[in-house]
Design an enzyme around this catalytic site. Structure first.
Site, PDB file in Angstrom:
ATOM      1  N   THR A 162      22.040 -51.352  55.187  1.00  0.00           N
ATOM      2  CA  THR A 162      21.932 -50.286  56.177  1.00  0.00           C
ATOM      3  C   THR A 162      23.320 -49.775  56.540  1.00  0.00           C
ATOM      4  OG1 THR A 162      21.953 -51.909  57.947  1.00  0.00           O
ATOM      5  CG2 THR A 162      19.807 -51.220  57.129  1.00  0.00           C
ATOM      6  N   GLY A 186      24.870 -49.515  59.412  1.00  0.00           N
ATOM      7  CA  GLY A 186      25.601 -50.187  60.508  1.00  0.00           C
ATOM      8  C   GLY A 186      26.625 -51.216  60.143  1.00  0.00           C
ATOM      9  N   CYS A 187      26.559 -52.010  59.153  1.00  0.00           N
ATOM     10  CA  CYS A 187      25.502 -52.093  58.176  1.00  0.00           C
ATOM     11  C   CYS A 187      24.790 -53.403  58.376  1.00  0.00           C
ATOM     12  CB  CYS A 187      26.063 -51.979  56.775  1.00  0.00           C
ATOM     13  SG  CYS A 187      26.011 -53.448  55.794  1.00  0.00           S
ATOM     14  N   GLY A 188      23.776 -53.434  59.148  1.00  0.00           N
ATOM     15  CA  GLY A 188      23.101 -54.669  59.527  1.00  0.00           C
ATOM     16  C   GLY A 188      22.724 -55.522  58.340  1.00  0.00           C
ATOM     17  N   CYS A 219      30.172 -53.808  57.330  1.00  0.00           N
ATOM     18  CA  CYS A 219      29.779 -55.063  56.754  1.00  0.00           C
ATOM     19  C   CYS A 219      29.326 -54.819  55.344  1.00  0.00           C
ATOM     20  CB  CYS A 219      28.660 -55.666  57.581  1.00  0.00           C
ATOM     21  SG  CYS A 219      27.101 -55.874  56.765  1.00  0.00           S
TER      22      CYS A 219
END
Lengths: 284, 284
Positions: A109, A111-113, B112
């Site tokens: 993702t 956010g990158c979650g 991330c």
């Protein structure tokens, strides 16, 4: 309900390093700490999280919950964090069903979650019904001011994302981490542990983030039963579309008295008389 | 060498949305586009990337390279992006060995990044030898100024990360994306496609990012043969430690004439006389 047994392995949040500035001079500055924390569930390696290390146990619980790997808190027996080996050992009471399968599908993702469950979360989104929370413009300004005054690693070392949970304009928890998804997960873990009364129209739960209003932020907030999210930053298209879909109120560019309400403005009790003199909007 | 056949599926980078501001007024603002792009390698689903969509083909190539899934460009036959179905179909000439195994281990990095290979990258780091690049303070200021003047989605819509590749102070490529790791991977893909002469001491390759100098940023830069990374933001502990380990020069807080060189200052040709009057350092 049986609460899990947790260690309290808070670690130093900054370290000093010697730098060279534009004048060619040596200077000592602080940078945020960053540690690899490998999560083991019943001795099986699950994931390695890079974290500031402020609240590793809450982070691990929130991670397990937001990844939908653990549904009930009392199915977690203990979370033991040991920085010596950079490991968080999670002991469950009866294991996690189909853990291989459930951690297989990855989505990266923005956010990158830890997007591995993003696809599944999307299915879940449509079933969410958010509490009928409403926030006044005065409360909104109160939140922005509380954040402005908050002592933080960001102020001393920069390079971290901050998140906070408010009930009305009173702050329940402030969390920072090197990865924004970690800060969200830490708050999720705390909420899971400490519970929270259902939000009321007078005292809604509000989530504040220094980061962008991404799809991950919106989905995780909605899952936490938070229907108003505030940010000093802006939004992205997915964050916007999902917030509209679930009726979550996203407010961005919140600095001083300025803000932009992107979605669900009906959740804001506008008090334009508090806005003061006109500034040009700083953009989306 | 046979180049892969690529589509050119650039898509609109912003969309307009109607918001409510602090005066209770409706206003139209731009937000960055964000699209789900599911990458299939030889018809096997690999990952879904959330992207702005500026250069999806370079992004996919860079992703495959940075994940160490494809070693040689000519082993990629084609990359076909179709926004109608949100898919990028990668056709290889002879498949990818052990792809299941190589995409199994996940690490969620701070950035991330798509951390799945982070662990393996760390092993690789020690074998990297960076070119003997040196950047003058004048060139550094030239880069900061070029970025300041660059037209961008950030200026019109905010909420994106920008990255750029420079040779000396001349910009080779500027890329923005909703996920910073995507911007890095896109530049990696471009470099892979277009190649670049070995950096010289006079004309070093320099990577600029609006984001933080995280471990992911440092590792990916080093892998791209870039030995100087510039950021308007700060660093994190892992980014700092890995940069020291590989001798990569990280310069943060680069705005106006101010900067902090965190690591490998020997790669900077300092010209303090260009620094102008003293400002207090804005922190790490």
């Amino acid at each position: 309900m049986t609460r899990p047994v947790l260690t309290d392995a808070r670690a130093p949040l900054t370290r000093s390093v010697s730098i060279v500035n534009e004048h060619g001079e040596r200077e000592t500055v602080s940078i945020p700490a960053e540690r690899a924390l490998t999560v083991y569930v019943d001795k099986r390696e699950l994931v390695t999280l890079m974290t500031l290390g402020a609240h590793p146990e809450w982070l691990v619980l929130g991670y397990l919950r937001n990844q939908r790997l653990v549904d009930a808190l009392d199915s977690v027996d203990s979370v033991t964090v040991d920085w010596e080996v950079g490991a968080a050992a999670v002991k469950t009471r009866s294991g996690i069903e189909r853990i291989e399968e459930r951690t297989a599908h990855r989505v990266v993702t923005t956010g990158c979650g830890q997007g591995s469950v993003f696809g599944h979360l999307m299915e879940e989104v449509d079933s969410l019904v958010l509490p009928p929370a409403r926030l006044t413009q005065a409360q909104l300004y109160g939140i922005v001011n509380t954040i402005r005054l908050q002592e933080s690693t960001y102020k001393s070392a920069g390079s971290v994302h901050g998140c906070a949970l408010f009930r009305g304009e009173s702050m329940l928890l402030f969390v920072e981490d090197v990865g924004r998804h970690n800060a969200i997960d830490t708050i999720a873990g705390w909420m899971w542990l400490h519970g929270h009364d259902a939000a009321t129209e007078q005292e809604p739960l509000v989530f504040y983030t220094t980061g962008r209003l991404t799809s991950e932020m919106v989905i995780k907030s909605a899952q936490m039963g938070v229907s108003i999210v505030l940010s000093r930053s802006g939004t992205t298209q997915m964050g916007y579309e999902i917030a509209e879909r679930v009726g979550l109120c996203t407010v961005g560019r919140a600095t001083g008295r300025h803000f932009l309400c992107y979605t669900a403005p009906e959740r804001l009790v506008l008090q334009p008389e508090l806005a003061g003199q006109r500034l040009r909007s700083a953009g989306a």
